[in-house]
Design a protein around this motif. Sequence first.
Motif, PDB file in Angstrom:
ATOM      1  N   GLU A 158       0.842  -1.193   0.000  1.00  0.00           N
ATOM      2  CA  GLU A 158       0.000   0.000   0.000  1.00  0.00           C
ATOM      3  C   GLU A 158       0.876   1.242   0.000  1.00  0.00           C
ATOM      4  O   GLU A 158       1.863   1.323   0.719  1.00  0.00           O
ATOM      5  CB  GLU A 158      -0.917   0.015   1.235  1.00  0.00           C
ATOM      6  CG  GLU A 158      -2.034  -0.982   1.142  1.00  0.00           C
ATOM      7  CD  GLU A 158      -3.013  -0.870   2.289  1.00  0.00           C
ATOM      8  OE1 GLU A 158      -2.953   0.109   3.056  1.00  0.00           O
ATOM      9  OE2 GLU A 158      -3.845  -1.773   2.417  1.00  0.00           O
ATOM     10  N   SER A 159       0.504   2.188  -0.823  1.00  0.00           N
ATOM     11  CA  SER A 159       1.236   3.437  -0.941  1.00  0.00           C
ATOM     12  C   SER A 159       1.046   4.276   0.313  1.00  0.00           C
ATOM     13  O   SER A 159       0.063   4.135   1.036  1.00  0.00           O
ATOM     14  CB  SER A 159       0.735   4.199  -2.172  1.00  0.00           C
ATOM     15  OG  SER A 159       1.277   5.487  -2.215  1.00  0.00           O
ATOM     16  N   SER A 160       1.974   5.171   0.558  1.00  0.00           N
ATOM     17  CA  SER A 160       1.847   6.075   1.699  1.00  0.00           C
ATOM     18  C   SER A 160       0.933   7.255   1.385  1.00  0.00           C
ATOM     19  O   SER A 160       0.698   8.104   2.231  1.00  0.00           O
ATOM     20  CB  SER A 160       3.227   6.578   2.133  1.00  0.00           C
ATOM     21  OG  SER A 160       3.849   7.269   1.058  1.00  0.00           O
ATOM     22  N   PRO A 202      -2.554   9.288   0.861  1.00  0.00           N
ATOM     23  CA  PRO A 202      -3.800   9.164   1.631  1.00  0.00           C
ATOM     24  C   PRO A 202      -4.834   8.300   0.901  1.00  0.00           C
ATOM     25  O   PRO A 202      -4.967   8.367  -0.311  1.00  0.00           O
ATOM     26  CB  PRO A 202      -4.300  10.606   1.765  1.00  0.00           C
ATOM     27  CG  PRO A 202      -3.270  11.481   1.172  1.00  0.00           C
ATOM     28  CD  PRO A 202      -2.242  10.643   0.489  1.00  0.00           C
ATOM     29  N   ALA A 203      -5.541   7.487   1.668  1.00  0.00           N
ATOM     30  CA  ALA A 203      -6.585   6.637   1.111  1.00  0.00           C
ATOM     31  C   ALA A 203      -7.877   7.446   0.967  1.00  0.00           C
ATOM     32  O   ALA A 203      -8.138   8.359   1.740  1.00  0.00           O
ATOM     33  CB  ALA A 203      -6.820   5.439   2.011  1.00  0.00           C
ATOM     34  N   VAL A 204      -8.667   7.096  -0.035  1.00  0.00           N
ATOM     35  CA  VAL A 204      -9.949   7.743  -0.260  1.00  0.00           C
ATOM     36  C   VAL A 204     -11.028   6.759   0.163  1.00  0.00           C
ATOM     37  O   VAL A 204     -11.039   5.612  -0.300  1.00  0.00           O
ATOM     38  CB  VAL A 204     -10.111   8.122  -1.753  1.00  0.00           C
ATOM     39  CG1 VAL A 204     -11.472   8.733  -2.012  1.00  0.00           C
ATOM     40  CG2 VAL A 204      -8.994   9.056  -2.195  1.00  0.00           C
ATOM     41  N   PRO A 205     -11.932   7.167   1.071  1.00  0.00           N
ATOM     42  CA  PRO A 205     -12.977   6.242   1.519  1.00  0.00           C
ATOM     43  C   PRO A 205     -13.776   5.687   0.343  1.00  0.00           C
ATOM     44  O   PRO A 205     -14.145   6.402  -0.571  1.00  0.00           O
ATOM     45  CB  PRO A 205     -13.862   7.113   2.423  1.00  0.00           C
ATOM     46  CG  PRO A 205     -12.970   8.231   2.865  1.00  0.00           C
ATOM     47  CD  PRO A 205     -12.029   8.472   1.720  1.00  0.00           C
ATOM     48  N   ALA A 260     -10.154   1.364  -3.148  1.00  0.00           N
ATOM     49  CA  ALA A 260      -8.996   0.572  -2.717  1.00  0.00           C
ATOM     50  C   ALA A 260      -7.789   1.502  -2.601  1.00  0.00           C
ATOM     51  O   ALA A 260      -7.621   2.408  -3.421  1.00  0.00           O
ATOM     52  CB  ALA A 260      -8.713  -0.536  -3.727  1.00  0.00           C
ATOM     53  N   PRO A 261      -6.968   1.302  -1.585  1.00  0.00           N
ATOM     54  CA  PRO A 261      -5.796   2.176  -1.440  1.00  0.00           C
ATOM     55  C   PRO A 261      -4.831   1.978  -2.611  1.00  0.00           C
ATOM     56  O   PRO A 261      -4.722   0.868  -3.155  1.00  0.00           O
ATOM     57  CB  PRO A 261      -5.165   1.710  -0.124  1.00  0.00           C
ATOM     58  CG  PRO A 261      -5.719   0.364   0.138  1.00  0.00           C
ATOM     59  CD  PRO A 261      -7.041   0.281  -0.555  1.00  0.00           C
ATOM     60  N   PRO A 262      -4.153   3.060  -3.029  1.00  0.00           N
ATOM     61  CA  PRO A 262      -3.194   2.914  -4.127  1.00  0.00           C
ATOM     62  C   PRO A 262      -2.044   2.007  -3.698  1.00  0.00           C
ATOM     63  O   PRO A 262      -1.672   1.979  -2.528  1.00  0.00           O
ATOM     64  CB  PRO A 262      -2.710   4.340  -4.386  1.00  0.00           C
ATOM     65  CG  PRO A 262      -3.068   5.116  -3.173  1.00  0.00           C
ATOM     66  CD  PRO A 262      -4.207   4.420  -2.507  1.00  0.00           C
ATOM     67  N   ILE A 263      -1.499   1.244  -4.647  1.00  0.00           N
ATOM     68  CA  ILE A 263      -0.395   0.354  -4.303  1.00  0.00           C
ATOM     69  C   ILE A 263       0.849   0.715  -5.109  1.00  0.00           C
ATOM     70  O   ILE A 263       0.769   1.319  -6.185  1.00  0.00           O
ATOM     71  CB  ILE A 263      -0.728  -1.135  -4.516  1.00  0.00           C
ATOM     72  CG1 ILE A 263      -0.939  -1.453  -5.985  1.00  0.00           C
ATOM     73  CG2 ILE A 263      -1.921  -1.561  -3.709  1.00  0.00           C
ATOM     74  CD1 ILE A 263      -0.823  -2.934  -6.277  1.00  0.00           C
TER      75      ILE A 263
END
Length: 172
Positions: free
Chosen positions: A42-44, A46-49, A52-55
């Motif tokens: 998983e990338s550092s 910020p995740a968007v609700p 899927a989190p960026p990788i």
Amino acid sequence: MLDRHDPDLAVALGAAWYGIVQRGGGVRIKAGSARSYYLGIESSLPAVPGFAPPIEALCVVPFGLEEGSSLTVPAEGLGLVVGEPTEFRVFSSTVRPEDQTGKRLANWGADELAELPPVVAELPAETGSAGTLVPVRLRTELTEVGTIQLWCDQIGGDGSWKLEFDIREAAK
């Protein structure tokens, strides 16, 4: 065309020769890994609700690594969730031979990396710590039997977890 037609004898002769080479006698033909292998992390960013989190793809086996070799992956800030099922995404590439162990790729084209089937594993946690994020350091080994052993060693603790990927089966 070979003169002998006994596959069992061919395997036995090959195994005997391999044993001689391992003891320092004979000639070993070396080729190294024909691909570079990457672990999806998983990338550092910020995740968007709801998304899927960026990788990123972290190189854990560089192109040309010889079988039987092991490396420490120079990557900081990695964590591992223990005590619950976790999916590990694995990628390979035949067109990125310059990537070294520890190289992170934030963006790549569909023709650069091929995603292999994911590995789902539940790595055991200490009593009462299921779902805990444990900081880890990665070690990798390319074995003679065609597997990548990825060791996740706990930073500041005694925990160590091994994941094993069969790269010869995945190549088929």
